[in-house]
Scaffold this motif. Sequence first.
Motif, short mmCIF file in Angstrom:
data_model
loop_
_atom_site.label_atom_id
_atom_site.label_comp_id
_atom_site.label_asym_id
_atom_site.label_seq_id
_atom_site.Cartn_x
_atom_site.Cartn_y
_atom_site.Cartn_z
N ILE A 180 34.03 34.94 25.50
CA ILE A 180 35.29 35.06 26.23
C ILE A 180 36.37 34.38 25.40
O ILE A 180 36.24 33.23 25.00
N THR A 181 37.45 35.14 25.16
CA THR A 181 38.58 34.62 24.40
C THR A 181 39.87 34.96 25.14
O THR A 181 39.85 35.67 26.15
N ASP A 182 40.99 34.47 24.62
CA ASP A 182 42.29 34.83 25.21
C ASP A 182 42.54 36.33 25.16
O ASP A 182 43.29 36.87 25.96
N LEU A 197 39.92 37.81 28.15
CA LEU A 197 39.82 37.13 29.44
C LEU A 197 40.39 37.99 30.57
O LEU A 197 39.88 37.97 31.69
N LYS A 236 39.05 26.96 31.18
CA LYS A 236 37.68 27.30 31.61
C LYS A 236 37.56 27.55 33.11
O LYS A 236 36.47 27.56 33.65
N TRP A 253 37.87 30.25 34.52
CA TRP A 253 37.18 31.53 34.70
C TRP A 253 35.69 31.35 34.91
O TRP A 253 35.02 32.26 35.39
N HIS A 254 35.17 30.19 34.63
CA HIS A 254 33.76 29.88 34.89
C HIS A 254 33.48 29.74 36.39
O HIS A 254 32.35 29.89 36.82
N GLN A 285 44.51 32.18 33.78
CA GLN A 285 44.82 33.07 32.67
C GLN A 285 44.62 32.42 31.31
O GLN A 285 44.58 33.12 30.30
N GLN A 286 44.50 31.12 31.28
CA GLN A 286 44.36 30.39 30.02
C GLN A 286 42.89 30.11 29.76
O GLN A 286 42.26 29.37 30.51
N GLU A 287 42.36 30.67 28.72
CA GLU A 287 40.94 30.53 28.41
C GLU A 287 40.52 29.08 28.27
O GLU A 287 39.45 28.68 28.74
N GLU A 288 41.39 28.26 27.68
CA GLU A 288 41.02 26.87 27.40
C GLU A 288 40.82 26.02 28.66
O GLU A 288 40.15 24.99 28.60
#
Length: 70
Positions: free
Chosen positions: A5-7, A10, A55, A57-58, A50-53
């Motif tokens: 998963i990356t920007d 995502l 996390k 989305w976990h 929306q920001q992958e960093e």
Amino acid sequence: MNLEITDKNLYLLLPGKVVAVSAIYAEEHRCSIKESMRMFYASDVYKKLQQEETKLWHLGAVALYEIWQS
């Protein structure tokens, strides 16, 4: 096949998360799913999601909902 998963990818995960969180809100607050989705899209939690960093989305729908409502 790359499953990282990356920007750049995502965005593929976000619609399912938004619908799930919005459904919880709509049921608890007796409003339409459309209204709850608008509110979630406007929230700080969605901006962070929306920001992958971050996390976020976990996390599952219940955890995201609780963060949103806190």
